[in-house]
Design an enzyme around this catalytic site. Structure first.
Site, PDB file in Angstrom:
ATOM      1  N   ARG A   1      -2.240  -5.440   8.689  1.00 56.55           N
ATOM      2  CA  ARG A   1      -0.999  -4.925   8.716  1.00 56.55           C
ATOM      3  C   ARG A   1      -0.719  -4.557  10.019  1.00 56.55           C
ATOM      4  O   ARG A   1      -1.251  -3.734  10.570  1.00 56.55           O
ATOM      5  CB  ARG A   1      -0.912  -4.056   7.609  1.00 56.55           C
ATOM      6  CG  ARG A   1       0.663  -3.540   7.301  1.00 56.55           C
ATOM      7  CD  ARG A   1       0.845  -2.574   6.073  1.00 56.55           C
ATOM      8  NE  ARG A   1       1.913  -3.091   5.484  1.00 56.55           N
ATOM      9  CZ  ARG A   1       2.721  -2.285   4.805  1.00 56.55           C
ATOM     10  NH1 ARG A   1       2.302  -0.850   4.485  1.00 56.55           N
ATOM     11  NH2 ARG A   1       3.710  -2.485   4.191  1.00 56.55           N
TER      12      ARG A   1
ATOM     13  N   GLY B   1      12.158  -3.126   2.656  1.00 53.97           N
ATOM     14  CA  GLY B   1      13.463  -3.009   1.998  1.00 53.97           C
ATOM     15  C   GLY B   1      13.818  -4.450   1.377  1.00 53.97           C
ATOM     16  O   GLY B   1      15.105  -4.783   1.247  1.00 53.97           O
TER      17      GLY B   1
ATOM     18  N   THR C   1       0.286   5.527  -0.454  1.00 53.06           N
ATOM     19  CA  THR C   1      -0.301   6.809  -0.414  1.00 53.06           C
ATOM     20  C   THR C   1       0.309   7.778  -1.613  1.00 53.06           C
ATOM     21  O   THR C   1       1.625   7.649  -1.550  1.00 53.06           O
ATOM     22  CB  THR C   1      -0.340   7.776   0.817  1.00 53.06           C
ATOM     23  OG1 THR C   1      -1.095   6.856   1.745  1.00 53.06           O
ATOM     24  CG2 THR C   1      -0.888   8.940   0.845  1.00 53.06           C
TER      25      THR C   1
ATOM     26  N   HIS D   1      -5.772  -1.309   8.207  1.00 49.14           N
ATOM     27  CA  HIS D   1      -4.406  -0.574   8.407  1.00 49.14           C
ATOM     28  C   HIS D   1      -4.055  -0.508  10.010  1.00 49.14           C
ATOM     29  O   HIS D   1      -4.560   0.447  10.479  1.00 49.14           O
ATOM     30  CB  HIS D   1      -4.476   0.671   7.740  1.00 49.14           C
ATOM     31  CG  HIS D   1      -2.916   1.476   7.596  1.00 49.14           C
ATOM     32  ND1 HIS D   1      -1.933   1.010   8.209  1.00 49.14           N
ATOM     33  CD2 HIS D   1      -2.605   2.478   6.794  1.00 49.14           C
ATOM     34  CE1 HIS D   1      -0.822   1.595   7.886  1.00 49.14           C
ATOM     35  NE2 HIS D   1      -1.268   2.601   6.909  1.00 49.14           N
TER      36      HIS D   1
ATOM     37  N   TYR E   1      -0.841   4.825  12.841  1.00 41.44           N
ATOM     38  CA  TYR E   1      -2.148   5.271  12.964  1.00 41.44           C
ATOM     39  C   TYR E   1      -2.993   4.744  14.019  1.00 41.44           C
ATOM     40  O   TYR E   1      -2.455   3.969  14.870  1.00 41.44           O
ATOM     41  CB  TYR E   1      -2.589   5.098  11.306  1.00 41.44           C
ATOM     42  CG  TYR E   1      -1.650   5.906  10.368  1.00 41.44           C
ATOM     43  CD1 TYR E   1      -1.888   7.146  10.399  1.00 41.44           C
ATOM     44  CD2 TYR E   1      -0.911   5.030   9.498  1.00 41.44           C
ATOM     45  CE1 TYR E   1      -0.666   7.852   9.601  1.00 41.44           C
ATOM     46  CE2 TYR E   1      -0.138   5.806   8.631  1.00 41.44           C
ATOM     47  CZ  TYR E   1       0.039   7.167   8.702  1.00 41.44           C
ATOM     48  OH  TYR E   1       0.750   8.007   7.788  1.00 41.44           O
TER      49      TYR E   1
ATOM     50  N   PRO F   1       0.803  -1.001  -0.002  1.00 42.54           N
ATOM     51  CA  PRO F   1      -0.163  -0.072   0.196  1.00 42.54           C
ATOM     52  C   PRO F   1       0.841   1.230   0.010  1.00 42.54           C
ATOM     53  O   PRO F   1       1.852   1.346   0.628  1.00 42.54           O
ATOM     54  CB  PRO F   1      -0.639  -0.132   1.413  1.00 42.54           C
ATOM     55  CG  PRO F   1       0.097  -1.018   2.195  1.00 42.54           C
ATOM     56  CD  PRO F   1       0.660  -1.975   1.264  1.00 42.54           C
TER      57      PRO F   1
ATOM     58  N   GLN G   1      -6.956  -0.843   1.111  1.00 44.76           N
ATOM     59  CA  GLN G   1      -6.652  -0.584   2.563  1.00 44.76           C
ATOM     60  C   GLN G   1      -7.526   0.473   3.433  1.00 44.76           C
ATOM     61  O   GLN G   1      -7.483   1.414   2.908  1.00 44.76           O
ATOM     62  CB  GLN G   1      -5.323  -0.081   2.522  1.00 44.76           C
ATOM     63  CG  GLN G   1      -4.720  -0.281   3.903  1.00 44.76           C
ATOM     64  CD  GLN G   1      -2.934   0.221   4.141  1.00 44.76           C
ATOM     65  OE1 GLN G   1      -2.852   1.447   3.831  1.00 44.76           O
ATOM     66  NE2 GLN G   1      -2.286  -0.563   4.886  1.00 44.76           N
TER      67      GLN G   1
HETATM   68  C1  LIG Z   1       5.147   6.835  -0.927  1.00 42.51           C
HETATM   69  C2  LIG Z   1       4.693   5.936   0.150  1.00 42.51           C
HETATM   70  C3  LIG Z   1       3.594   6.107   0.639  1.00 42.51           C
HETATM   71  C4  LIG Z   1       3.023   4.907   1.451  1.00 42.51           C
HETATM   72  N1  LIG Z   1       1.889   4.898   1.874  1.00 42.51           N
HETATM   73  C5  LIG Z   1       1.424   3.855   2.727  1.00 42.51           C
HETATM   74  C6  LIG Z   1       0.064   3.566   2.947  1.00 42.51           C
HETATM   75  O1  LIG Z   1      -0.929   4.298   2.496  1.00 42.51           O
HETATM   76  N2  LIG Z   1      -0.264   2.551   3.940  1.00 42.51           N
HETATM   77  C7  LIG Z   1       0.908   1.650   4.581  1.00 42.51           C
HETATM   78  O2  LIG Z   1       0.412   0.556   5.073  1.00 42.51           O
HETATM   79  N3  LIG Z   1       2.117   1.990   3.993  1.00 42.51           N
HETATM   80  C8  LIG Z   1       2.553   2.910   3.182  1.00 42.51           C
HETATM   81  N4  LIG Z   1       3.773   2.996   3.058  1.00 42.51           N
HETATM   82  C9  LIG Z   1       4.722   2.211   3.471  1.00 42.51           C
HETATM   83  C10 LIG Z   1       4.632   1.200   2.442  1.00 42.51           C
HETATM   84  O3  LIG Z   1       4.009   0.036   2.184  1.00 42.51           O
HETATM   85  C11 LIG Z   1       6.239   0.092   3.054  1.00 42.51           C
HETATM   86  O4  LIG Z   1       5.937  -0.335   4.175  1.00 42.51           O
HETATM   87  C12 LIG Z   1       7.522   0.917   2.929  1.00 42.51           C
HETATM   88  O5  LIG Z   1       7.568   1.740   1.743  1.00 42.51           O
HETATM   89  C13 LIG Z   1       8.779  -0.061   2.995  1.00 42.51           C
HETATM   90  O6  LIG Z   1       8.663  -1.029   1.758  1.00 42.51           O
HETATM   91  P1  LIG Z   1       9.677  -0.923   0.607  1.00 42.51           P
HETATM   92  O7  LIG Z   1      11.007  -0.726   1.227  1.00 42.51           O
HETATM   93  O8  LIG Z   1       9.356  -1.985  -0.331  1.00 42.51           O
HETATM   94  O9  LIG Z   1       9.531   0.532  -0.077  1.00 42.51           O
HETATM   95  C14 LIG Z   1       4.048   4.043   1.980  1.00 42.51           C
HETATM   96  C15 LIG Z   1       5.413   4.105   1.631  1.00 42.51           C
HETATM   97  C16 LIG Z   1       5.711   5.017   0.490  1.00 42.51           C
HETATM   98  C17 LIG Z   1       7.313   5.006   0.001  1.00 42.51           C
END
Ligand SMILES: Cc1cc2nc3c(=O)[nH]c(=O)nc-3n(C[C@H](O)[C@H](O)[C@H](O)COP(=O)(O)O)c2cc1C
Length: 365
Positions: A229, A301, A28, A177, A182, A26, A102
């Site tokens: 989550r 990551g 945003t 979520h 949150y 997810p 979500q």
């Molecule tokens: C631009 C952006 C927006 C995000 N928005 C949400 C969100 O709406 N809901 C959520 O649970 N996590 C959100 N996250 C967290 C990501 O789902 C994820 O947990 C985090 O980026 C680590 O994963 P990655 O290393 O693959 O980027 C967001 C992350 C980024 C970069």
């Protein structure tokens, strides 16, 4: 020859067939820039471009007006929003993809500017000392209002209605979520919840709202289409501070979630280095794979190699990728070809329009 990578194998969640084990996490993206905060054609295009993921989990979608904390995020509480989301689910299903919505309530991670001057709602009147991105730019968060029992019950009903709306919009399921600092996470944590009623104090009490939310959503969505989550070792971000009861609280929650037959449990490895943080768990998948019996999604990551390895090691069933999906709409194909990955541009994560959103090209055929 069949590609041997674990990430590219099919997987079935309680009858829902996923074409690979690559989940779009997810994210945003703040493109619902219209007075209704309804999903747009541009958003449908963005999700469609990424529909080769085994499963897409949408950006957080506020379950009510009170649930919002950022500008231009989509909601799931009005007819216009349901119509907007239909465009998204149709586009993704049209390409054979699967998609969950979500359900989001930010709690205290908000600002009175979103609520006609009223205070954001939270478990307790404790300021997260963070920032809120309001219609007038970044502002310091303030001390929120501690929710009354009536407001808690009302909010639980908003989760139910949001879930019902998501199904009406054609989603395959919903993700609660309960992560990243949150509202629900604020209830779990002792540094954000100092209530003395049945929603605070003991671990059981601090987790109570989550199970009430699941029980209500179950009235609208089959249990095996509800995911949730958690980010147990989140520390020093989104207003969250770990203490000696934090990990035991997540142990309790995850143990109890086994009593349900949910679609999945979606966990994040620590967002930051917590090796020096007292009471933190550094290895989330390792700790919880043995404790949780259902489908486990792991995030944070990961890249292709680490993603394949975590499945091979038996520590997760599916891997969620966030930032890599921003800049690589055809991520599964790139993994398959072991192709180069495009870098993401952080400056366009939350800006309006197609730039940095739908203009990342797929690999050339
Ligand atoms: C631009 C952006 C927006 C995000 N928005 C949400 C969100 O709406 N809901 C959520 O649970 N996590 C959100 N996250 C967290 C990501 O789902 C994820 O947990 C985090 O980026 C680590 O994963 P990655 O290393 O693959 O980027 C967001 C992350 C980024 C970069």
């Amino acid at each position: 020859m069949k590609n041997k990578q674990e990430l590219l194998q099919e997987y079935t969640i309680n009858g829902l067939r996923l074409r690979n084990r690559i989940v779009m996490a997810p994210m945003t993206r703040s493109r619902a820039d219209n007075p209704d905060n309804a999903p747009t054609d541009l958003m449908a295009e963005y999700y469609e471009q990424r529909s080769s993921a085994g499963l897409i989990i949408t950006e957080g979608s506020q379950i009510s007006k009170r649930a919002v904390g950022y500008i231009n995020t989509p909601g799931i509480y009005s007819a216009a929003q349901v119509e907007g989301w239909k465009k998204v689910t149709r586009a993704v299903h049209g390409k054979g993809g699967k998609i969950f919505l979500q359900l989001w309530h930010v709690g205290r991670m908000s600002h009175p500017d979103f609520h006609n001057g009223e205070l954001p709602l939270a478990p307790s009147a404790l300021n997260p000392n963070s920032k809120s991105f309001t219609p007038l730019g970044f502002k310091e968060t303030i001390t929120p209002k501690a929710m009354s029992i009536y407001e808690i019950k009302q909010t639980i009903q908003e989760y139910r209605q949001g879930a019902k709306n998501a199904m009406a919009a054609g989603f395959d399921g919903v993700e609660i979520h309960s992560s990243n600092g949150y509202l629900l996470h604020q209830f779990f944590n002792r540094t954000s919840n100092i209530r003395s009623d049945e929603y605070g104090g003991s671990i059981e009490n601090r987790a109570r709202i989550l199970f009430e939310v699941i029980n209500e959503i179950k009235k609208e969505v089959p249990e095996n289409r509800i995911g949730m989550r958690l980010n147990p070792s989140l520390h020093g971000a989104f207003g969250m501070i770990l203490d000696e009861e934090t990990i035991p609280t997540f142990d309790y929650i995850i143990g109890r979630v086994n009593d349900y037959h949910l679609a999945y449990l979606h966990l994040s490895e620590p967002f930051t280095d917590v090796s020096d943080v007292p009471h933190a768990e550094q290895h989330i998948a390792q700790r919880y794979r043995t404790k949780y019996k259902g489908t486990l999604i792991i995030n944070s990551g990961f890249d292709r190699i680490r993603g394949n390895k975590v499945i091979e090691d038996g520590l997760a069933d599916l891997v969620a990728f966030a930032k890599l999906f921003i800049s690589n709409p055809d991520l599964p194909r790139r993994f398959e070809l072991e192709a180069e990955l495009a870098p993401w541009d952080e400056s366009t994560f939350y800006t309006p329009g197609p730039k940095g959103y739908t203009d990342y090209p797929p690999l050339r055929q």
